[in-house]
Design a protein around this motif. Sequence first.
Motif: not given
Length: 330
Positions: A87-104
Amino acid sequence: MLLQTLLLASTASATCLHGLSKFAKRAGEGEEGAVEVGKFGYTGLVGPFNWAALAPENEACKTGKQQSPINIEDGVIALATEKPVLDIPEQAVEFENLGTTIEVIANGTTKFAGSDFRLKQFHFHTPSEHRINEEYFPLEMHMVHEGVTDANSIAVISVLFQLSTGEPNPVVKGLQPHLQAIREPGTKTEIEGLPLESLVEHVQNVELFQYGGSLTTPPCAEGLTFLVTKEPLQIDVDTFNEMKSIVKFNSRYTQNVLGEENLIAVGNVAGTADQFSVEQPEAGEPIATNATANATATIAGQPTKGHTITVSEIQGTPTYVVGVVQKKAH
């Protein structure tokens, strides 16, 4: 590395366990709201072969025998007998660059095997870390979950992606316009309304491989449940190339067969008298490691003075010959 401070969703730790309470805040993590850039990497002395040297808690990276990622052999690694319920509703998310990966950073819940999990984040590896029947994929997403009643219970849903000329999956299509905003390590941006329904539908409808493995980044902790999609989602070439130019290369090398010796331990004795044995293949067949090998088993090399090898009845195709030398008791 046990919990010392609760990680806030807005504070990034550059491991697969970002946001999870099983591990403490990493040394050097920025202030609240900052994105920490990873202290490990994939090349040279900060790469996977030396991860155990970067911190004491990384010991499993060189000693663990249930390490991930693996080559998933269909018929050897079991399929999950039940489907996770997401159950993962549509939502506002934070998108980040950790240097080792990109992450939501996203919120959601998953029920699997009688347990409830919270989705903490999903991140990307390129090329894929897992392979299926030796085939790798251009991209792999890890959806990292923490147990609701047991925070030390971790489940990772691994979603593979294949390049396609067709319509890309809505998740990667929704991320593409925001990639340039996080091009530099340590940056982040907000995304309103990332469509996640297709991702949920895919995971709940395709077959999933299931096995017990480890984090694929330091500290390489074991005891995780991996669920790996048997069929990939689609990503278009332009989005993949743009994502790859930011992520670079962030794939840990394929680990040994589950339960067998850690490959770093194997490498430590390679070419010595204590090297691990290898079953020589028939003509045209790939080399396979011997599951019963131990640290005293050796590959037969060139005979030296005093060694005797007797060969008889060789005919037809060439045959590999393994010589065994027994030391006499004095």
